[in-house]
Design a protein around this motif. Structure first.
Motif, mmCIF file in Angstrom:
data_model
loop_
_atom_site.group_PDB
_atom_site.id
_atom_site.type_symbol
_atom_site.label_atom_id
_atom_site.label_comp_id
_atom_site.label_asym_id
_atom_site.label_seq_id
_atom_site.Cartn_x
_atom_site.Cartn_y
_atom_site.Cartn_z
ATOM 1 N N GLU A 608 0.845 -1.206 0.000
ATOM 2 C CA GLU A 608 0.000 0.000 0.000
ATOM 3 C C GLU A 608 0.877 1.251 0.000
ATOM 4 O O GLU A 608 1.897 1.293 0.688
ATOM 5 N N HIS A 609 0.418 2.251 -0.704
ATOM 6 C CA HIS A 609 1.137 3.523 -0.684
ATOM 7 C C HIS A 609 1.199 4.080 0.740
ATOM 8 O O HIS A 609 0.224 4.010 1.488
ATOM 9 N N ALA A 610 2.351 4.595 1.128
ATOM 10 C CA ALA A 610 2.464 5.302 2.406
ATOM 11 C C ALA A 610 3.369 6.499 2.178
ATOM 12 O O ALA A 610 4.282 6.451 1.343
ATOM 13 N N ALA A 611 3.098 7.548 2.909
ATOM 14 C CA ALA A 611 3.884 8.771 2.724
ATOM 15 C C ALA A 611 5.313 8.544 3.190
ATOM 16 O O ALA A 611 5.553 7.761 4.107
ATOM 17 N N PRO A 612 6.272 9.231 2.587
ATOM 18 C CA PRO A 612 7.655 9.146 3.059
ATOM 19 C C PRO A 612 7.776 9.619 4.510
ATOM 20 O O PRO A 612 6.853 10.248 5.036
ATOM 21 N N HIS A 613 8.902 9.323 5.116
ATOM 22 C CA HIS A 613 9.099 9.660 6.530
ATOM 23 C C HIS A 613 8.930 11.144 6.790
ATOM 24 O O HIS A 613 8.318 11.556 7.773
ATOM 25 N N GLU A 614 9.521 11.954 5.903
ATOM 26 C CA GLU A 614 9.478 13.392 6.150
ATOM 27 C C GLU A 614 8.485 14.040 5.203
ATOM 28 O O GLU A 614 8.538 13.785 4.001
ATOM 29 N N GLU A 615 7.599 14.871 5.732
ATOM 30 C CA GLU A 615 6.668 15.609 4.873
ATOM 31 C C GLU A 615 7.304 16.953 4.536
ATOM 32 O O GLU A 615 8.024 17.515 5.359
ATOM 33 N N VAL A 616 7.009 17.447 3.338
ATOM 34 C CA VAL A 616 7.440 18.826 3.080
ATOM 35 C C VAL A 616 6.536 19.756 3.886
ATOM 36 O O VAL A 616 5.413 19.396 4.237
ATOM 37 N N SER A 617 7.059 20.927 4.203
ATOM 38 C CA SER A 617 6.299 21.854 5.050
ATOM 39 C C SER A 617 6.641 23.261 4.568
ATOM 40 O O SER A 617 7.475 23.423 3.676
ATOM 41 N N SER A 618 6.056 24.258 5.204
ATOM 42 C CA SER A 618 6.403 25.604 4.731
ATOM 43 C C SER A 618 7.861 25.926 5.050
ATOM 44 O O SER A 618 8.516 26.657 4.323
ATOM 45 N N ALA A 619 8.386 25.335 6.113
ATOM 46 C CA ALA A 619 9.792 25.591 6.440
ATOM 47 C C ALA A 619 10.740 24.825 5.511
ATOM 48 O O ALA A 619 11.827 25.309 5.183
ATOM 49 N N TYR A 620 10.332 23.627 5.111
ATOM 50 C CA TYR A 620 11.157 22.797 4.224
ATOM 51 C C TYR A 620 10.288 22.347 3.048
ATOM 52 O O TYR A 620 9.800 21.223 3.018
ATOM 53 N N PRO A 621 10.109 23.232 2.071
ATOM 54 C CA PRO A 621 9.063 22.988 1.066
ATOM 55 C C PRO A 621 9.468 22.090 -0.106
ATOM 56 O O PRO A 621 8.593 21.685 -0.875
ATOM 57 N N LEU A 622 10.742 21.790 -0.261
ATOM 58 C CA LEU A 622 11.148 20.999 -1.426
ATOM 59 C C LEU A 622 11.573 19.597 -1.012
ATOM 60 O O LEU A 622 12.033 19.376 0.112
ATOM 61 N N VAL A 623 11.455 18.656 -1.971
ATOM 62 C CA VAL A 623 11.937 17.294 -1.738
ATOM 63 C C VAL A 623 13.346 17.204 -2.301
ATOM 64 O O VAL A 623 13.597 17.606 -3.438
ATOM 65 N N LEU A 624 14.271 16.691 -1.507
ATOM 66 C CA LEU A 624 15.617 16.433 -2.028
ATOM 67 C C LEU A 624 15.761 14.947 -2.299
ATOM 68 O O LEU A 624 15.479 14.112 -1.431
ATOM 69 N N THR A 625 16.211 14.622 -3.507
ATOM 70 C CA THR A 625 16.609 13.254 -3.771
ATOM 71 C C THR A 625 18.079 13.263 -4.152
ATOM 72 O O THR A 625 18.606 14.289 -4.598
ATOM 73 N N THR A 626 18.763 12.149 -3.910
ATOM 74 C CA THR A 626 20.214 12.123 -4.112
ATOM 75 C C THR A 626 20.581 10.932 -4.986
ATOM 76 O O THR A 626 19.810 9.982 -5.097
ATOM 77 N N GLY A 627 21.740 10.973 -5.601
ATOM 78 C CA GLY A 627 22.145 9.848 -6.446
ATOM 79 C C GLY A 627 23.524 10.055 -7.045
ATOM 80 O O GLY A 627 24.371 10.732 -6.446
ATOM 81 N N ARG A 628 23.696 9.503 -8.250
ATOM 82 C CA ARG A 628 25.038 9.341 -8.802
ATOM 83 C C ARG A 628 25.281 10.056 -10.123
ATOM 84 O O ARG A 628 24.352 10.398 -10.833
ATOM 85 N N LEU A 629 26.546 10.176 -10.433
ATOM 86 C CA LEU A 629 26.988 10.713 -11.724
ATOM 87 C C LEU A 629 27.759 9.624 -12.471
ATOM 88 O O LEU A 629 28.393 8.771 -11.859
ATOM 89 N N LYS A 630 27.709 9.732 -13.796
ATOM 90 C CA LYS A 630 28.218 8.652 -14.639
ATOM 91 C C LYS A 630 29.677 8.271 -14.348
ATOM 92 O O LYS A 630 29.993 7.100 -14.239
ATOM 93 N N ASN A 631 30.538 9.262 -14.232
ATOM 94 C CA ASN A 631 31.962 8.920 -14.171
ATOM 95 C C ASN A 631 32.556 8.981 -12.776
ATOM 96 O O ASN A 631 33.771 8.897 -12.610
ATOM 97 N N GLN A 632 31.707 9.146 -11.763
ATOM 98 C CA GLN A 632 32.230 9.102 -10.403
ATOM 99 C C GLN A 632 31.692 7.889 -9.676
ATOM 100 O O GLN A 632 30.572 7.440 -9.936
ATOM 101 N N TRP A 633 32.506 7.345 -8.803
ATOM 102 C CA TRP A 633 32.125 6.179 -8.022
ATOM 103 C C TRP A 633 32.056 6.587 -6.551
ATOM 104 O O TRP A 633 33.078 6.958 -5.960
#
Ligand SMILES: Nc1nc2c(c(=O)[nH]1)N[C@H]1C(S)=C(S)[C@@H](COP(=O)(O)OP(=O)(O)OC[C@H]3O[C@@H](n4cnc5c(=O)[nH]c(N)nc54)[C@H](O)[C@@H]3O)O[C@H]1N2
Ligand SMILES: Nc1nc2c(c(=O)[nH]1)N[C@H]1C(S)=C(S)[C@@H](COP(=O)(O)OP(=O)(O)OC[C@H]3O[C@@H](n4cnc5c(=O)[nH]c(N)nc54)[C@H](O)[C@@H]3O)O[C@H]1N2
Ligand code: SF4
Ligand SMILES: [Mo]
Length: 745
Positions: A608-633
């Motif tokens: 079942e769908h469930a919301a992520p741990h942290e909700e965006v709020s007026s203080a923290y309004p954006l979602v940050l996602t992180t990941g990788r670049l092609k030529n860096q390990w």
């Protein structure tokens, strides 16, 4: 120059390499045309391996701090290991074995993993042996076990040529598994009717290949997948006969997706309902649908459910257990698969066994020559829990092997607190300094790729032998040997009489007999002679049947490069092996549609769908996602030192949507301050339409060493999935403002 075969130490594609060795140095790399993972293809990271091998910052000698705060000084191996063993003995006597922990890595070889796992679980009597796979593949491993009855991707790269729908979800294959991606591109060029679907909040290089790109909101995958299943059900695209004959639990899942209509999901995903329905029809109508995924599904507080939602879709449409169809998790690290096989996680034992099952403990205890009740039934601490326990003073001794947690773990403030709090931190690495060796009381120099022999298993269950090509620098030792020496120092030499890596493997393979990962038919001699093999590969003759493949034996004995089957995709050869031939290995699991569950049926699991741990709020309004670049390990201890690989990856950055940027008063290339509830980063903005509105993206390759505020993991959250304990590295709430110009970046 002599050309010798090996395999790549970077990603889980597991490409075969030819290493050009001259005067005791690896000087050149090219793809091995005979290796079935890549048929001679290779990506830039592997090509630029040679300059990473002999840098000035290679660890050459054991180093020790006489006391906290003092600089590291060169010591002897004996001095270092005596000191470590003394502290471990003392700690176990005073606080019990669970006050000691090892944190390892999917970049260890199978033999390294085996020795350290045995030392902790079999000798010290604690299950506190976890690895960075906890940040990576455990959500997948848990879902496979729930649905199929055992871990292990059922598919093979050769399925790419047989599929007519390829669904890439939460994977930037083009940058992170480039040789698999090239194979998909090639298949699409050859068969333009092959449909490619991509679900990723960013328009990545991977998404550029898609016939349909679904730029969903981070964290909304379950809604998307359930709505796809809803459409398949509504439009008669499910395979009733398969469901009836080979599965259980369908009705509950059908009921649970009944309310998940495309328009309901559209709301959660930020996608047009029509696009979701389109994707469902393409998947459901395909003759053979193959899905690939990686961290976009796994690194989530609902990572296991994201995986089971995808597996439900495969089961319901019968897109499983036949050539060209099935779920295919892309393993991140080169030997994270091997790590799962040897039980290199805090809840596992060798051979896909579990510490929680008495029969599993008894089998392993018997092989290790200890009483059955000696092995602890309690799962050890998973990565995040381990650092929390260290910070709280419950764990006293931490031994870090082949991973750089002070850069790669979420919530680095906690990690640094934990490392400072520990009474002894030992770091076994090929390089120093790293973010983590800065906190070490002892730094132990290890032989790395090309400097020691052993085995790795890639994403398609294929085991490759890696030879020692050159001598390690200084006094560096293979990771398994350090474990053996420590075991002897602790007085357990009798259980660690291994003199070679091969002897370690011989003991391990015995423990795989009759398990899902049976590799009793694999030996160093065979791998050297015939090339890589896919497990299961039991000892004794092959069962005659479908799905068996092997690389032509002749070629592996013959001269390098004379590949008769060069460029033949898949180089598959269905064998009707004569009963005396050794088992050829197994290209695909479950081809007889008997799954690894007690009743042989695959299990639908409600997700079942469930919301992520942290909700965006007026203080923290954006979602940050992180990941990788092609030529860096990862944390750049190798790729960060190669000029040719630094293009476009010299500094971290933040991708932001133009609408968000306009609202925040940010122009392209401005420096911005990104804050979460845990910390800050200061990076340059890249304003791009290639990311969904409300979301921003930052690569995580930088720790705090090049500058405190370059680390994405200053921001990330350590909340984790309750089943897999994999942290939510793909979702936290942040605020982004133009940098004031006075921050210390
Ligand atoms: N060049 C390079 N290759 C690597 C590595 C490396 O460091 N560098 N590391 C290796 C390792 S260990 C791993 S684990 C793999 C990782 O391989 P990937 O998982 O492919 O790589 P990531 O960049 O972590 O994330 C993949 C994509 O997930 C998307 N994403 C983020 N949140 C969500 C979401 O909620 N849903 C969906 N559907 N997508 C989302 C991101 O936008 C990103 O494009 O790469 C391996 N290969
Ligand atoms: N924010 C964010 N954080 C993430 C992720 C993310 O997507 N976002 N992804 C997570 C994932 S999937 C992963 S797999 C981790 C990876 O994170 P890490 O494992 O911490 O990253 P690496 O840089 O690969 O660390 C490997 C270390 O081993 C050393 N080394 C190399 N070869 C050898 C050897 O043979 N022996 C020994 N002993 N040492 C050696 C290297 O120098 C390096 O210090 O990062 C995780 N962290
Ligand atoms: S695709 Fe992965 S395994 Fe293949 S050469 Fe590149 S980094 Fe190595
Ligand atoms: Mo990973």
């Amino acid at each position: 120059m002599e050309w010798l075969r090996s395999a790549c130490p970077y990603c889980g594609v597991g490409c075969g390499l030819l290493a050009g060795v001259e005067a005791g140095r690896v000087v050149k790399i090219k793809g091995d045309p005979d290796h079935p993972a890549n048929f001679g293809e290779v990506c830039a990271k592997a090509v630029f391996l040679p300059p990473t091998l002999r840098t000035d910052d290679r660890c050459r000698h054991p180093l020790a701090r006489p006391r906290r705060g003092a600089p590291l000084e060169e010591v002897t191996w004996e001095g270092a290991l005596t000191r470590a063993a003394r502290k471990i003995r003392e700690t176990v006597l005073r606080h019990g074995p669970d006050a000691v922990a090892v944190y390892g890595s999917g970049q260890l070889l199978t033999e390294d993993y085996y020795v350290w796992n045995k030392l902790l679980k079999g000798v010290l009597g604690t299950n506190n042996f976890d690895s960075n796979s906890r940040l990576c593949m455990t959500s997948t491993a848990a879902a496979y076990a729930q649905v199929f009855g055992a871990d292990g991707p059922p598919t093979a790269y050769a399925d790419i040529e047989l599929a007519d729908c390829i669904f890439l979800i939460g994977t930037n294959t083009a940058e992170c598994h480039p040789i698999v991606f090239r194979r998909i591109e090639k298949a699409k060029r050859a068969r333009p009717d092959l449909r490619v679907l991509v679900a990723d909040p960013r328009r990545t290089e991977t998404a550029d290949l898609a016939d349909l790109h679904l730029p969903l909101r981070p964290g909304s995958d379950i809604a998307l997948l359930n709505a796809m299943l809803h459409v398949c059900l509504a439009e008669g695209l499910v395979d009733r006969a398969f469901i009836e004959a080979h599965t259980t639990g369908f009705d509950a899942v059908a009921a649970s997706v009944a309310r998940c209509t495309p328009s309901y999901a559209a709301e959660l995903c930020g996608l047009p309902a029509a696009a979701i329905a389109d994707a469902a029809r393409t998947f459901g109508r395909a003759r053979a649908a193959l899905s690939f995924w990686a961290m976009g599904l796994n690194q989530s507080t609902v990572g296991v459910a994201k995986n089971t939602a995808l597996l439900n879709l495969h089961l319901a449409t019968g897109q499983v257990a036949r050539p060209g169809a099935g779920p295919f998790s892309l393993t991140g690290q080169p030997n994270a698969m091997g790590g799962r096989e040897v039980g290199g996680l805090a809840h596992l034992l060798p051979g896909y066994r579990s510490v929680a099952h008495a029969a599993d403990r008894a089998a392993v205890a018997a092989a290790w020559g200890v009483p059955a009740d000696y092995l602890s039934p309690r799962p050890g601490l998973a990565a995040v829990e381990l650092f929390e326990a260290l910070a709280a003073g419950r764990v006293k001794v931490l031994w870090v092997i082949c991973t750089n947690p002070a850069a790669s773990m979420p919530d680095l403030d906690l990690v640094e607190r934990a490392l400072r709090q520990a009474e002894l931190v030992v770091v076994q690495d090929a390089y120093h300094p790293t973010e983590t060796t800065r906190f070490a009381d002892l730094v132990l120099p290890t032989a790395q790729w090309g400097e020691r022999e052993g085995l790795m298993t890639n994403s398609e269950r294929r085991i490759t032998y890696l030879p020692k090509l050159v001598e390690p620098p200084g006094e560096a030792l293979p990771d398994w040997q350090i474990g053996v020496r420590l075991a002897r120092e602790l007085g357990f030499g009798h259980a660690f009489s291994f003199e070679t890596a091969e002897a370690v493997f011989e003991e391990f393979r015995g423990l795989t007999r009759g398990t899902p990962v049976d590799m009793t038919g694999v030996s160093y001699a065979r791998l050297r002679r015939e090339g890589p093999v896919q497990w299961p590969c039991p000892e004794g003759p092959a069962a005659v049947g479908a799905g068996l493949t092997r690389a032509p034996a002749r070629l592996w004995g013959g001269p390098v490069g004379g590949a008769a089957f060069l460029g033949v995709p898949g180089a598959r050869r269905a064998l009707t092996a004569p009963p005396t031939a050794p088992h050829p290995g197994t290209a695909r699991l479950y081809q007889d549609r008997r799954f690894a569950t007690p009743d042989g049926r695959a299990r639908f699991v409600v997700a079942e769908h469930a919301a992520p741990h942290e909700e965006v709020s007026s203080a923290y309004p954006l979602v940050l996602t992180t990941g990788r670049l092609k030529n860096q390990w990862h944390t750049r201890t190798r790729t960060g030192k190669v000029e040719a690989l630094l293009k476009g990856a010299r500094e971290p950055f933040l991708e932001v949507h133009p609408a968000d940027a306009a609202r925040l008063g940010i122009r392209d290339a401005d420096f911005v301050e990104v804050s979460s509830r845990r910390g800050k980063a200061v990076v340059q903005a890249r304003v791009t339409e290639g990311i969904t509105r409300g979301t921003c993206f930052m690569p995580f390759h930088w720790g705090r060493e090049p500058g405190h505020y370059k680390a994405a993991n200053n921001l990330t959250v350590r909340a984790f999935d309750p089943v897999s304990k994999e942290p939510e590295l793909k979702f936290c709430a942040v605020r982004v403002v133009p940098a004031g110009g006075c921050e210390d970046a």
